[in-house]
Motif scaffolding. Structure first.
Motif, PDB file in Angstrom:
ATOM      1  N   GLY A 182      45.261  38.687  53.048  1.00 25.92           N
ATOM      2  CA  GLY A 182      44.006  39.411  52.840  1.00 25.92           C
ATOM      3  C   GLY A 182      44.205  40.785  52.213  1.00 25.92           C
ATOM      4  N   LYS A 183      43.245  41.167  51.387  1.00 22.84           N
ATOM      5  CA  LYS A 183      43.319  42.503  50.778  1.00 22.84           C
ATOM      6  C   LYS A 183      41.911  43.009  50.489  1.00 22.84           C
ATOM      7  N   VAL A 184      41.670  44.263  50.794  1.00 19.07           N
ATOM      8  CA  VAL A 184      40.404  44.895  50.434  1.00 19.07           C
ATOM      9  C   VAL A 184      40.487  45.249  48.952  1.00 19.07           C
ATOM     10  N   GLY A 185      39.580  44.722  48.146  1.00 17.92           N
ATOM     11  CA  GLY A 185      39.519  45.069  46.723  1.00 17.92           C
ATOM     12  C   GLY A 185      40.517  44.300  45.873  1.00 17.92           C
ATOM     13  N   GLN A 195      33.027  43.436  42.158  1.00 15.21           N
ATOM     14  CA  GLN A 195      33.174  41.995  41.969  1.00 15.21           C
ATOM     15  C   GLN A 195      34.136  41.379  42.992  1.00 15.21           C
ATOM     16  N   VAL A 196      35.117  42.176  43.449  1.00 17.29           N
ATOM     17  CA  VAL A 196      36.071  41.663  44.439  1.00 17.29           C
ATOM     18  C   VAL A 196      36.156  42.642  45.617  1.00 17.29           C
ATOM     19  N   PRO A 197      35.187  42.587  46.527  1.00 15.17           N
ATOM     20  CA  PRO A 197      35.253  43.505  47.674  1.00 15.17           C
ATOM     21  C   PRO A 197      36.444  43.198  48.578  1.00 15.17           C
ATOM     22  N   PHE A 198      36.779  41.912  48.669  1.00 12.72           N
ATOM     23  CA  PHE A 198      37.873  41.467  49.541  1.00 12.72           C
ATOM     24  C   PHE A 198      38.424  40.184  48.957  1.00 12.72           C
ATOM     25  N   GLN A 199      39.753  39.988  49.077  1.00  7.13           N
ATOM     26  CA  GLN A 199      40.320  38.722  48.610  1.00  7.13           C
ATOM     27  C   GLN A 199      41.316  38.155  49.621  1.00  7.13           C
ATOM     28  N   LEU A 200      41.620  36.871  49.474  1.00  4.30           N
ATOM     29  CA  LEU A 200      42.457  36.170  50.455  1.00  4.30           C
ATOM     30  C   LEU A 200      43.906  36.632  50.445  1.00  4.30           C
ATOM     31  N   SER A 201      44.390  37.020  49.246  1.00  9.19           N
ATOM     32  CA  SER A 201      45.832  37.206  49.095  1.00  9.19           C
ATOM     33  C   SER A 201      46.198  38.633  48.683  1.00  9.19           C
ATOM     34  N   GLN A 202      47.339  39.079  49.140  1.00  3.51           N
ATOM     35  CA  GLN A 202      47.895  40.367  48.724  1.00  3.51           C
ATOM     36  C   GLN A 202      48.478  40.275  47.314  1.00  3.51           C
ATOM     37  N   ARG A 203      48.997  39.101  46.967  1.00 10.41           N
ATOM     38  CA  ARG A 203      49.864  38.958  45.804  1.00 10.41           C
ATOM     39  C   ARG A 203      49.201  38.373  44.567  1.00 10.41           C
ATOM     40  N   ALA A 204      48.040  37.695  44.738  1.00 13.57           N
ATOM     41  CA  ALA A 204      47.476  36.937  43.611  1.00 13.57           C
ATOM     42  C   ALA A 204      47.255  37.812  42.378  1.00 13.57           C
ATOM     43  N   ASP A 205      46.938  39.094  42.591  1.00 13.62           N
ATOM     44  CA  ASP A 205      46.701  39.998  41.457  1.00 13.62           C
ATOM     45  C   ASP A 205      47.933  40.161  40.564  1.00 13.62           C
ATOM     46  N   PHE A 206      49.108  39.815  41.075  1.00 14.96           N
ATOM     47  CA  PHE A 206      50.346  40.184  40.383  1.00 14.96           C
ATOM     48  C   PHE A 206      51.046  39.036  39.660  1.00 14.96           C
ATOM     49  N   PHE A 207      50.403  37.875  39.589  1.00 22.08           N
ATOM     50  CA  PHE A 207      51.073  36.740  38.949  1.00 22.08           C
ATOM     51  C   PHE A 207      50.531  36.489  37.545  1.00 22.08           C
ATOM     52  N   GLU A 208      51.459  36.386  36.587  1.00 20.36           N
ATOM     53  CA  GLU A 208      51.060  36.302  35.181  1.00 20.36           C
ATOM     54  C   GLU A 208      51.557  35.057  34.467  1.00 20.36           C
ATOM     55  N   GLU A 209      52.497  34.343  35.077  1.00 18.78           N
ATOM     56  CA  GLU A 209      53.077  33.176  34.413  1.00 18.78           C
ATOM     57  C   GLU A 209      53.038  31.975  35.362  1.00 18.78           C
ATOM     58  N   GLU A 210      53.169  30.782  34.779  1.00 18.18           N
ATOM     59  CA  GLU A 210      53.237  29.597  35.636  1.00 18.18           C
ATOM     60  C   GLU A 210      54.658  29.366  36.140  1.00 18.18           C
ATOM     61  N   VAL A 211      55.619  29.489  35.223  1.00 16.34           N
ATOM     62  CA  VAL A 211      57.011  29.184  35.553  1.00 16.34           C
ATOM     63  C   VAL A 211      57.903  30.219  34.892  1.00 16.34           C
ATOM     64  N   GLY A 212      58.906  30.711  35.593  1.00 19.07           N
ATOM     65  CA  GLY A 212      59.806  31.664  34.959  1.00 19.07           C
ATOM     66  C   GLY A 212      60.827  32.236  35.920  1.00 19.07           C
ATOM     67  N   SER A 289      41.803  33.238  45.253  1.00 17.06           N
ATOM     68  CA  SER A 289      41.961  34.424  46.097  1.00 17.06           C
ATOM     69  C   SER A 289      40.645  35.205  46.222  1.00 17.06           C
ATOM     70  N   TYR A 290      39.837  35.192  45.165  1.00 17.87           N
ATOM     71  CA  TYR A 290      38.605  35.999  45.161  1.00 17.87           C
ATOM     72  C   TYR A 290      37.418  35.273  45.790  1.00 17.87           C
TER      73      TYR A 290
END
Lengths: 497, 66
Positions: A182-185, A195-212, A289-290
């Motif tokens: 969970g994360k606020v904002g 648009q995103v007052p709260f989301q399920l994940s701490q990390r989802a904002d930081f992923f940019e690729e599928e595989v690497g 996440s959102y």
């Protein structure tokens, strides 16, 4: 038959040094580790010879990309419970020992938290008045800087990597509905805050690729680091960098447990006919996440759509069939594996009816309920700093300060077993040999790493004991031997090395 | 069409009904207990929260990691 899913969790903790002008996080992290070592007074260094973080599971080695830094000058040590405790990227990091089951991985993750607490208390004793180091078990500073909580699972080398990627992807995109902290904002600069007052994940904002291969920039949903820390001809270590650091024992247990089941199914070819693929995994990871309703559909590769709950439901149904076909032996403990399945079903069902039913079990639900309650009581907006403060302080690991602990969540583990796990290694993996050698022969252990130990008997040369199979060196194999040897020299003679 | 149905059917709607009926009273009891615990924490949270929320949030800066 799928091989035993030896597993473990490594956590980079957030760190704040208070009462010090211009605090340096590397100094603060080193202080923590050193303070802990002076408590237990057995310093054994880490051996880097076999580290190869640039080898890619897709079959090539890159030497020009942003190398994950191996900072050999930073403090780095091994604990008697078989864990590695060190300073990484300006954070204190605890890597649990190799565990035999998901419950054991949960236990050793919590033991790591206890190591951190003891380190903080020990550091306090050497700091000046008004100074302290505080540690947070989260993954973001809310300003775009993230640090990880990685899981590791042993897999059979014979399984093609591409098959793992395609069959685990929909599961990884959606498991945050129970594993998110969970994360606020949001930390996506382009999104309007409301648009995103709260989301399920701490990390989802930081992923940019599928595989690497990267872990610190352009983070991929499936990480390809091919560094098995074991016999590379037989084993693969799937390095999962996607997850949040969980406070809740339930969230960790479900996260590791369901992932271990899914990977076992992949290994046994049980998901070959599942035939689900998410059209755009990276945007979908964030969309899931959102979406606090858990009901918004995700576009699948074949043009149809499904919700995160439905996708998880598909994996669960397959897992139940897998269990009925006798497939759970690779989870290490059949009763425990059935409990994971039961819990998985119960949690998906509760999430569908009303996620708030899980407020005493799952991190994101507990946090959401707390910030919502505070917001309503004080009539404040979602961007009020009090809500961000509650978010951070949820993850403070000091029992008096931590809002997670103040909430009094349901537990899976007993304090007594965590206490034991702080010093005693797991009994059913090679961590037992590592931990027990350290406990008994620390003065003769020159260095250790995941797949070997180096002994110094006071004569040249140093002696390396390879541990290339994570399932050898268990209590059954070596307990009597270690007990019967009074010196490291005797032990090495008996081992024939 | 058949495939479409598979996606729908495998959601947890079947167990939903069972769980709802069997544990209605237990879940009411539980949600009341949860609410009471939350209210207790909300009553005392300002004593536990860092003094200056805005400054605390601003000063919490980490170097990026993995």
């Amino acid at each position: 038959m799928a091989i035993i899913k030896v597993c473990g969790v490594e956590t980079e903790y957030g760190i704040q040094m208070l009462g010090v002008p211009d605090p340096n996080p590397i100094t603060a992290s080193s202080l923590l580790v050193n303070a802990y070592l002076s408590l237990v007074s057995k310093k054994v260094g880490w051996d880097f010879v076999d580290e190869s973080p640039m080898v890619d599971a897709r079959g090539f080695t890159r030497d020009f990309q942003l190398a994950p830094e191996v900072e050999t000058h930073l403090i780095n040590t091994v604990l008697s419970n078989g864990a590695r405790y060190y300073v990484d990227h300006a954070h204190p990091e605890y890597s649990s020992p190799e565990c035999y089951t998901p419950r054991e991985a949960t236990l050793y993750d919590k033991a790591g938290e206890e190591v951190m607490r003891r380190s903080m208390e020990a550091a306090e004793r050497v700091l000046g008045p008004g100074q302290s180091v505080v540690v947070y078990k989260n993954n973001s500073d809310r300003k775009g800087n993230s640090y990880g909580c990685h899981e590791n699972y042993m897999m059979d080398r014979a399984v093609p990597f591409g098959k793992i990627v395609s069959q685990v992807m929909p599961f990884f995109v959606t498991r945050q509905i129970f594993a998110g902290a969970g994360k606020v904002g949001t930390e996506m600069a382009y999104l309007p805050k409301e648009q995103v007052p709260f989301q399920l994940s701490q990390r989802a904002d930081f992923f940019e690729e599928e595989v690497g291969l990267e872990t610190t920039l352009k983070r991929p949903i499936v990480n390809t680091r091919d560094e098995p820390h074991a016999d590379a001809a037989r084993f693969r270590r799937l390095h999962v960098i996607l997850g949040d650091a969980n406070m809740s024992e339930y969230s960790t247990f479900l996260k590791v447990g369901t992932t271990a089941i899914v990977l076992s199914m992949i290994e046994d070819g049980f998901l070959d006919a599942l035939d689900i693929a998410v059209d755009a995994p990276v945007p979908s990871l964030r969309a899931v996440s959102y979406d606090l309703t858990l009901k918004r559909p995700i576009v699948m590769a074949d043009g149809r759509s499904a919700t995160a709950l439905e996708i998880q439901g598909r994996y669960l149904e397959a897992a139940k069939e897998y269990a009925a076909a006798g497939g759970l032996a690779s989870l290490g403990d059949e009763a425990e594996a059935k409990e994971i399945l039961r819990l998985w079903e119960e949690v998906l069902s509760d999430l569908e009816i009303d996620p708030m039913r899980l407020a005493d079990k799952l991190d994101w639900v507990a946090k959401y309920r707390l910030v919502s309650g505070y917001r309503e009581r004080h009539g404040i907006a979602w961007d009020d700093p009090h809500l961000a403060a509650i978010d951070l302080q949820f993850h403070d690991i000091r029992r008096g300060k931590s809002l997670f602990y103040r909430l009094g969540q349901e537990r899976l583990l007993a304090d007594e077993e965590i206490e034991v796990a702080v010093t005693e290694p797991p009994r059913r993996t090679r961590a037992y040999f590592r931990g027990k050698c350290l406990a008994k022969f620390a003065s003769n252990v020159a260095a250790a790493n995941w797949d070997s130990m180096i002994f110094d008997l006071g004569e040249d040369p140093l002696r390396r004991v390879p541990m290339m199979d994570p399932l050898r060196g268990t209590a059954d194999h070596v307990d009597e031997l270690i007990r019967s040897c009074d010196t490291a020299a005797e032990l090495l003679r008996a081992l024939g090395s | 069409m058949a495939e479409r149905e598979t996606v729908r059917k495998t959601s947890t709607s079947r167990s939903t009904e069972t769980v709802e009926e069997e544990s209605k009273s237990a879940s009411t009891e539980k949600s009341e207990k949860l609410k009471a615990e939350l209210d207790d924490l909300l009553d005392e949270i300002d004593e536990v929260l860092e003094d200056n929320a805005e400054e605390f949030v601003r000063n919490y800066v980490q170097k990026g990691g993995q």
